[in-house]
Enzyme design. Structure first.
Site, PDB file in Angstrom:
ATOM      1  N   ASP A 104      11.814  -8.419   1.972  1.00 40.47           N
ATOM      2  CA  ASP A 104      11.017  -8.699   3.162  1.00 40.47           C
ATOM      3  C   ASP A 104      11.663  -9.861   3.898  1.00 40.47           C
ATOM      4  O   ASP A 104      12.140 -10.811   3.272  1.00 40.47           O
ATOM      5  CB  ASP A 104       9.579  -9.046   2.788  1.00 40.47           C
ATOM      6  CG  ASP A 104       8.609  -8.864   3.949  1.00 40.47           C
ATOM      7  OD1 ASP A 104       8.735  -9.630   4.931  1.00 40.47           O
ATOM      8  OD2 ASP A 104       7.753  -7.978   3.873  1.00 40.47           O
ATOM      9  N   LYS A 128       6.462 -15.171   2.436  1.00 41.02           N
ATOM     10  CA  LYS A 128       5.920 -14.135   1.561  1.00 41.02           C
ATOM     11  C   LYS A 128       6.773 -13.980   0.304  1.00 41.02           C
ATOM     12  O   LYS A 128       6.247 -13.876  -0.821  1.00 41.02           O
ATOM     13  CB  LYS A 128       5.840 -12.802   2.317  1.00 41.02           C
ATOM     14  CG  LYS A 128       5.145 -11.698   1.535  1.00 41.02           C
ATOM     15  CD  LYS A 128       5.161 -10.384   2.287  1.00 41.02           C
ATOM     16  CE  LYS A 128       4.206 -10.377   3.460  1.00 41.02           C
ATOM     17  NZ  LYS A 128       4.084  -9.014   4.056  1.00 41.02           N
ATOM     18  N   THR A 186       4.095   5.824   6.581  1.00 37.16           N
ATOM     19  CA  THR A 186       3.482   6.983   7.218  1.00 37.16           C
ATOM     20  C   THR A 186       4.108   7.164   8.593  1.00 37.16           C
ATOM     21  O   THR A 186       3.974   6.298   9.463  1.00 37.16           O
ATOM     22  CB  THR A 186       1.967   6.798   7.337  1.00 37.16           C
ATOM     23  OG1 THR A 186       1.429   6.628   6.031  1.00 37.16           O
ATOM     24  CG2 THR A 186       1.318   7.999   8.000  1.00 37.16           C
ATOM     25  N   PHE A 190      -0.334   8.014  -1.058  1.00 34.05           N
ATOM     26  CA  PHE A 190      -1.737   8.414  -0.995  1.00 34.05           C
ATOM     27  C   PHE A 190      -2.586   7.399  -1.766  1.00 34.05           C
ATOM     28  O   PHE A 190      -3.411   7.756  -2.602  1.00 34.05           O
ATOM     29  CB  PHE A 190      -1.926   9.819  -1.578  1.00 34.05           C
ATOM     30  CG  PHE A 190      -1.153  10.888  -0.859  1.00 34.05           C
ATOM     31  CD1 PHE A 190      -1.629  11.427   0.325  1.00 34.05           C
ATOM     32  CD2 PHE A 190       0.058  11.340  -1.349  1.00 34.05           C
ATOM     33  CE1 PHE A 190      -0.917  12.414   1.001  1.00 34.05           C
ATOM     34  CE2 PHE A 190       0.779  12.324  -0.681  1.00 34.05           C
ATOM     35  CZ  PHE A 190       0.288  12.860   0.500  1.00 34.05           C
ATOM     36  N   LYS A 243       0.879  14.264   4.913  1.00 36.02           N
ATOM     37  CA  LYS A 243       0.218  12.959   4.896  1.00 36.02           C
ATOM     38  C   LYS A 243      -0.799  12.852   6.027  1.00 36.02           C
ATOM     39  O   LYS A 243      -1.956  12.457   5.809  1.00 36.02           O
ATOM     40  CB  LYS A 243       1.267  11.853   5.024  1.00 36.02           C
ATOM     41  CG  LYS A 243       0.711  10.458   5.300  1.00 36.02           C
ATOM     42  CD  LYS A 243      -0.127   9.932   4.162  1.00 36.02           C
ATOM     43  CE  LYS A 243      -0.577   8.502   4.440  1.00 36.02           C
ATOM     44  NZ  LYS A 243      -1.426   7.969   3.365  1.00 36.02           N
ATOM     45  N   PHE A 278     -16.058  11.511  -0.133  1.00 34.33           N
ATOM     46  CA  PHE A 278     -16.028  11.240   1.306  1.00 34.33           C
ATOM     47  C   PHE A 278     -17.205  11.861   2.041  1.00 34.33           C
ATOM     48  O   PHE A 278     -17.131  12.161   3.222  1.00 34.33           O
ATOM     49  CB  PHE A 278     -14.707  11.695   1.931  1.00 34.33           C
ATOM     50  CG  PHE A 278     -13.541  10.824   1.544  1.00 34.33           C
ATOM     51  CD1 PHE A 278     -13.133   9.780   2.354  1.00 34.33           C
ATOM     52  CD2 PHE A 278     -12.878  11.022   0.346  1.00 34.33           C
ATOM     53  CE1 PHE A 278     -12.088   8.954   1.988  1.00 34.33           C
ATOM     54  CE2 PHE A 278     -11.823  10.199  -0.028  1.00 34.33           C
ATOM     55  CZ  PHE A 278     -11.440   9.157   0.795  1.00 34.33           C
ATOM     56  N   CYS A 325      -5.236   3.079   7.557  1.00 38.42           N
ATOM     57  CA  CYS A 325      -4.688   4.436   7.608  1.00 38.42           C
ATOM     58  C   CYS A 325      -5.428   5.371   8.561  1.00 38.42           C
ATOM     59  O   CYS A 325      -4.845   5.868   9.528  1.00 38.42           O
ATOM     60  CB  CYS A 325      -4.676   5.047   6.204  1.00 38.42           C
ATOM     61  SG  CYS A 325      -3.548   4.217   5.059  1.00 38.42           S
ATOM     62  N   LYS A 352      -5.313   4.765  12.629  1.00 35.85           N
ATOM     63  CA  LYS A 352      -4.010   4.920  13.276  1.00 35.85           C
ATOM     64  C   LYS A 352      -3.407   6.295  13.021  1.00 35.85           C
ATOM     65  O   LYS A 352      -2.728   6.863  13.895  1.00 35.85           O
ATOM     66  CB  LYS A 352      -3.040   3.818  12.840  1.00 35.85           C
ATOM     67  CG  LYS A 352      -2.449   3.930  11.469  1.00 35.85           C
ATOM     68  CD  LYS A 352      -1.452   2.805  11.190  1.00 35.85           C
ATOM     69  CE  LYS A 352      -0.829   2.925   9.816  1.00 35.85           C
ATOM     70  NZ  LYS A 352       0.017   4.133   9.662  1.00 35.85           N
ATOM     71  N   LYS A 402     -13.699  -1.865   3.428  1.00 30.11           N
ATOM     72  CA  LYS A 402     -14.200  -1.266   2.199  1.00 30.11           C
ATOM     73  C   LYS A 402     -14.182  -2.339   1.118  1.00 30.11           C
ATOM     74  O   LYS A 402     -13.582  -3.406   1.307  1.00 30.11           O
ATOM     75  CB  LYS A 402     -13.358  -0.053   1.779  1.00 30.11           C
ATOM     76  CG  LYS A 402     -11.924  -0.397   1.416  1.00 30.11           C
ATOM     77  CD  LYS A 402     -11.115   0.821   1.016  1.00 30.11           C
ATOM     78  CE  LYS A 402     -11.556   1.378  -0.315  1.00 30.11           C
ATOM     79  NZ  LYS A 402     -10.661   2.450  -0.809  1.00 30.11           N
TER      80      LYS A 402
END
Length: 434
Positions: A30, A35, A122, A152, A207, A252, A263, A266, A324
């Site tokens: 990175d 970080k 993604t 996933f 995906k 769900f 996710c 977008k 969440k």
């Protein structure tokens, strides 16, 4: 195997640490020096249960290290993963592939020998073709293959999802790359994990299709919750009744304030844009995006209605800020719509979240944060549960009532039983239940 993981965000760090735990030699890269310094010191920049111990163990055992320059790791790697951010592009909703293309160009400049370059980020259909063309332009003589391997992972359960996945999807038509990817994921063979080999473009679409379908499921049950409220039905019983059908499934189907996170928002938007450009509009997904955006805004109206139609000058306690539980991720969280809407109507907001306050402070203005749920409740005119953290599931109801100025509870996650809350003397509002 030797693995270079470019990007130490959520996907890159979890994937890199898990591959190291499988026994591979992994370097996570990175450009953010702070970080990398944090990771080298044993810290982690994101909240994910168990991730800090996983990183520390594999660093200690010499399988995982970190760098700000990719040259050495990429030259030595059998597999190089691109796991950088692909945020929605301002103005049109397309995925911003700037970081993906920059990483591909750097890989092309330094790779040595046959290298499998994997898009873990993604990305829209056709991105693998663009990455391959870009590397070929930089390195005409390069011996490489570009593969799609979408993630996933569920935030809050990512490590278990990586090690015990429903499936692994690999998009490549290159035989050597296929053998490399099969060897990379060989530790999962013990669990008999299905590995789906397909074309690169199909893998990329899998995906997006998966996330769009789950987002539609959430939006469907949210709209059913509205209907339940209008006709006096119970959405939780509706969910159970349809979820027991094996063709539908129970996951769900939990009504709430709308989906958020890094996710679904977008990815549904990017899929809509891709389909529109292909002159094959996805009207169900378009409706999902539209309905979900409206739902998050409507939750503030639900709170205001529960408070008698006016929150001006009132203090509203908010429990849960992240999109969440078990994450500090605030991206597209319903709280980012609900709290400003309440403030716009004159409410003062006092909030608590077990992990999200540091991130929330960057995104929400004029909110008073507390160090515990009962401190948030003290003297408030109402309490709103936005995120279903475990510690909110068994609050002392008598203590809750005593702390509140007015006994108004708005439960946007249906944690509590309406009859029990009424018996406790609370004015209780939930989602899709009489």
């Amino acid at each position: 195997m030797r693995v270079a993981m470019i990007g130490t965000g959520y996907v890159g760090l979890v994937s890199g640490a898990c591959f190291a735990d499988f026994g591979h030699q992994v370097t996570c890269i990175d450009k953010n020096e702070e970080k990398i310094a944090l990771l080298r010191s044993g810290g982690v920049p994101i909240y994910e249960p168990g991730l800090d111990q996983l990183v520390q163990r594999n660093v200690r055992e010499g399988r995982l290290d970190f760098a700000t320059d990719l040259t050495e790791a990429v030259r030595a790697a059998d597999v190089v993963f691109i796991a950088v951010g692909t945020p929605s592009r301002r103005g049109d909703g397309h995925a911003d592939l700037t970081y993906v293309y920059a990483a591909a160009e750097e890989i092309g400049q330094v790779m040595d020998g046959f290298t499998v370059v994997v898009n873990k980020s993604t990305v829209p259909v056709g991105t693998g073709d663009e990455v391959e063309a870009l590397i070929r332009k930089v390195r005409p003589d390069g011996d490489f293959a570009v593969v799609s391997n979408p993630e996933f992972l569920r935030e809050g359960a990512a490590i278990d999802d990586f090690k015990r996945p429903d499936r692994v999807v690999v998009g490549t038509e290159n035989a050597r790359a296929r053998d490399v990817m099969r060897e990379l994921y060989r530790p999962l063979f013990l669990n008999e994990t299905p590995i789906v080999f397909t074309s690169r473009r199909t893998s990329e679409l899998i995906k997006y299709a998966a996330n769009a379908f789950l987002a539609m499921k959430i939006t469907f049950i949210n709209e059913m919750a509205d209907l339940c409220e209008s006709v006096g039905a119970n959405v939780q019983e509706v969910s159970r009744g349809i979820g027991l059908d094996g063709r539908i499934g129970a996951k769900f189907l939990h009504a709430g304030p709308g989906y958020g996170g890094s996710c679904f928002p977008k990815d549904t938007l990017a899929l809509v844009r891709t389909a529109q450009e292909a002159d094959t509009p996805l009207q169900l997904v378009e409706a999902t995006v539209r309905v979900n955006d409206a739902r998050k805004r409507a939750m503030a109206d639900k709170v205001i209605a529960a408070c008698g139609g006016d929150v001006s000058g009132k203090t509203i306690a908010v429990l849960g800020l992240t999109f969440k539980p078990n994450t500090d991720d605030m991206r597209e969280a319903p709280s980012l719509d609900i709290i400003p809407a309440l403030q716009a109507k004159g409410a003062r907001v006092r909030a608590y979240d077990p992990a999200g306050i540091e991130e929330a402070e960057k995104l929400l203005k004029d909110v008073e944060y507390t160090t515990g749920p009962y401190l948030a409740l003290e003297g408030a005119d109402a309490v709103v549960i936005i995120t279903e953290w475990n510690e909110f599931r068994a609050l002392d109801v008598d203590r809750l009532k005593a702390a509140l100025k007015s006994p108004i509870v708005v439960d946007l996650r249906n944690i509590y039983d309406p009859a029990e809350m009424k018996e406790a003397g609370l004015i209780y509002t939930s989602v899709g239940r009489p």
